[in-house]
Design a protein around this motif. Structure first.
Motif, mmCIF file in Angstrom:
data_model
loop_
_atom_site.group_PDB
_atom_site.id
_atom_site.type_symbol
_atom_site.label_atom_id
_atom_site.label_comp_id
_atom_site.label_asym_id
_atom_site.label_seq_id
_atom_site.Cartn_x
_atom_site.Cartn_y
_atom_site.Cartn_z
ATOM 1 N N LYS A 56 0.824 -1.440 -0.132
ATOM 2 C CA LYS A 56 0.039 0.102 0.023
ATOM 3 C C LYS A 56 0.908 1.077 0.080
ATOM 4 N N GLY A 57 2.023 1.127 0.387
ATOM 5 C CA GLY A 57 3.061 2.416 0.405
ATOM 6 C C GLY A 57 3.232 2.706 1.859
ATOM 7 N N PRO A 58 4.468 3.333 2.118
ATOM 8 C CA PRO A 58 4.812 3.649 3.535
ATOM 9 C C PRO A 58 3.822 4.676 3.910
ATOM 10 N N ALA B 286 5.103 2.541 12.496
ATOM 11 C CA ALA B 286 5.249 3.734 11.977
ATOM 12 C C ALA B 286 6.928 3.836 11.859
ATOM 13 N N TYR B 287 7.583 3.209 12.851
ATOM 14 C CA TYR B 287 9.269 3.434 12.623
ATOM 15 C C TYR B 287 9.517 2.873 11.282
ATOM 16 N N MET C 290 -0.160 5.898 8.643
ATOM 17 C CA MET C 290 -1.229 6.307 9.197
ATOM 18 C C MET C 290 -1.965 4.889 9.978
ATOM 19 N N THR C 291 -1.601 3.605 9.622
ATOM 20 C CA THR C 291 -1.997 2.477 10.227
ATOM 21 C C THR C 291 -1.549 2.645 11.638
ATOM 22 N N GLY C 292 -0.166 2.954 11.902
ATOM 23 C CA GLY C 292 0.360 2.923 12.848
ATOM 24 C C GLY C 292 0.078 3.922 14.026
ATOM 25 N N ALA D 89 -2.756 12.896 11.200
ATOM 26 C CA ALA D 89 -2.834 14.095 10.181
ATOM 27 C C ALA D 89 -1.966 14.417 9.585
ATOM 28 N N LEU D 90 -0.792 14.639 9.936
ATOM 29 C CA LEU D 90 0.325 14.772 9.416
ATOM 30 C C LEU D 90 0.805 14.149 8.302
#
Length: 495
Positions: A339-341, A383-384, A346-348, A460-461
């Protein structure tokens, strides 16, 4: 005017992807262990070092400041002179600092050793950069995710190990163990990790490094010591004001310098800027939990919300989070490939926010804290793993170490803000038990809510990031040959 140089590999080290990943991840974990190494000792340091509590508090602060200064400098030097070379320098500094602490029985040599340990903080961004240059494209996502997560893994695993050693052995063994890990890491990197072929060349921006160091020291010193000095004191406000003035002057200087320490126009690109801001927000979220759990576990049971445990119990509660962070590395890479990073990031954020929301109602049993820590650890691990992929999709290979170093620095700033804010809340929201002022239950719930909010800010970012999948990775031969969509810049200050 710096050019990208493709220099021959500096040694005969084999390019075995699995070996490179294992060695670099172990090096990252060993360096991140130092952050929690002294926590079990903090109450006893005044007695052990025959000094005052105010003076021994600098043993923690000095490492933070040294790491902030060293991280961007190590990244830039790695891009210029070789990432493996700077990895070795960093690990040697960690080994020397650990040995000096192990030999110390007084404050000054202990402080010096902790500063040297802090100077090794560039290992993780340097390791990510080596992976970009050496890993096959299909392995890059999982490898960088594991390396990026090693920062949280080491911090989570370090506490139970340190508590166990401190309770059963002489405290010097903590630092001898760290020295052995550093020496082992340096030896393995020397023997098994090849030198990167990608260099920027050029000259080092010494004035830029000094200016950034002065600004970071002022900022982080004010945040870490503001509670002790008073947030409205002249010293604290002066440091904050000084940091702002120096940063403005430094930014103006960097924009005019042909070969700056940090390419601000690169940092200002949407992909890089929002990734770094999201990294700071995730650093805030992760450290908020690490501030909460030890206090909830160790507060007396008579409070009605404390669990009456000891420091070893705290470590055992936090240790599963470190394992989850590690296990999430391949999951993060799989989502990023599919899906792309951006989606992974966003999932994280959603997972971390859910963990904190759950923590608001689940904080009365050990198993509940373990569950929450694992959920938040899973989100942070996702996320990391995505952060370095987003950055590598936005900058050329010759700028990878410097860019990842800035992201690591932003995560550290996020943790410092979390520490300062949590300290203020806990100090202001207290209740009295048996004549003793203790943090109230509402204080912890406010921090949980703020941690949840920080994760939502990350979400949001991340939504502002491009939806494309960056083209990063290595060729089948193991050398970095694919340029990202952000084209390499060789125009000096104009990037």
């Amino acid at each position: 005017m710096p050019d990208v140089l493709n220099k021959p590999s500096g040694g005969s080290a084999p390019r075995n992807p699995t070996v490179i990943v294992v060695v670099l991840a172990l090096a990252g974990i060993s360096v991140s262990l130092m952050q929690t190494l002294v926590i079990p000792l903090v109450p006893d340091l005044p007695r052990l070092l025959d000094s005052s509590p105010a003076d021994t508090a600098w043993i923690v602060t000095a490492t933070l400041l040294a790491a902030a200064v060293a991280t961007p400098v190590a990244g830039r030097l790695g891009d210029m002179y070789g990432k493996r070379r700077m990895l070795l320098v960093s690990l040697v500094l960690m080994t020397a600092g650990s040995a000096l602490c192990a030999l110390s029985d007084s404050l000054l040599p202990m402080l010096a050793g902790r500063v040297l340990q802090g100077l090794s903080a560039g290992v993780i961004p340097l390791g990510i950069s080596v992976m970009r240059d050496e890993m096959p494209a299909e392995r890059l996502g999982s490898a960088t995710a594991l390396m990026s997560a090693s920062l949280g893994v080491g911090s989570a695993l370090g506490l139970p190990l340190a508590a166990l050693v401190a309770d059963n052995f002489d405290w010097h063994f903590l630092f001898w163990g760290s020295a052995v890990l550093g020496a082992l890491g340096a030896t393995l990197v020397l023997l098994l990790v090849p030198e990167s072929r990608v260099r920027t060349g050029g000259s080092f921006d010494l004035l830029g490094a000094l200016g950034l160091s002065a600004a970071l020291v002022s900022l982080l010193l004010a945040m870490s010591k503001g509670a002790d000095w008073g947030w409205g004191s002249g010293t604290t406000l002066g440091l904050f004001a000084g940091a702002v003035v120096i940063l403005l002057a430094w930014g103006r200087f960097e924009l005019r310098t042909p070969q700056p320490l940090v390419k601000l126009r690169t940092i200002a690109r949407r992909e890089v800027l929002f990734t770094n801001l999201a990294g700071a927000a995730f650093g805030f979220s992760l450290f908020s939990l690490q501030m909460l759990v030890p206090q909830i576990v160790q507060l007396p049971e008579r409070t009605g919300y404390g669990l009456g445990g000891d420091l070893l119990t705290v470590g055992l509660v936090m240790a599963p989070q470190g394992l989850v962070l590690m296990l999430m590395a391949p999951v993060s890479a799989t989502i990023s490939r599919a899906k792309g990073p951006k989606v992974t990031l966003m999932t994280g954020a959603v997972v971390v926010a859910s963990g904190y929301a759950l923590n608001l109602v689940l904080m009365s049993e050990i198993w509940q804290l373990i569950l929450v820590a694992c959920i938040i650890g899973a989100g942070v691990g996702l996320a990391y793993g995505a952060l370095p992929l987003l950055l590598m999709g936005a900058v050329p290979p010759s700028e990878t170490a410097a860019t990842n170093s800035v992201n690591t620095l932003m995560r550290a700033i996020g943790t410092s803000i979390a520490s300062a804010l949590a300290g203020v809340i806990i100090a202001q929201m207290t209740t009295t038990f048996g004549g003793q002022a203790l943090p109230s239950e509402n204080a912890f719930k406010v921090i949980m809510a703020i941690g949840c909010g920080a994760a939502l800010v990350s979400l949001a970012l991340a939504s502002f990031l491009p939806g494309r999948r960056p083209s990063v990775g290595a060729s089948s031969t193991g050398n970095a040959t694919k340029e990202p969509l952000a084209k390499a810049d060789t125009s000096g200050a104009r990037d």
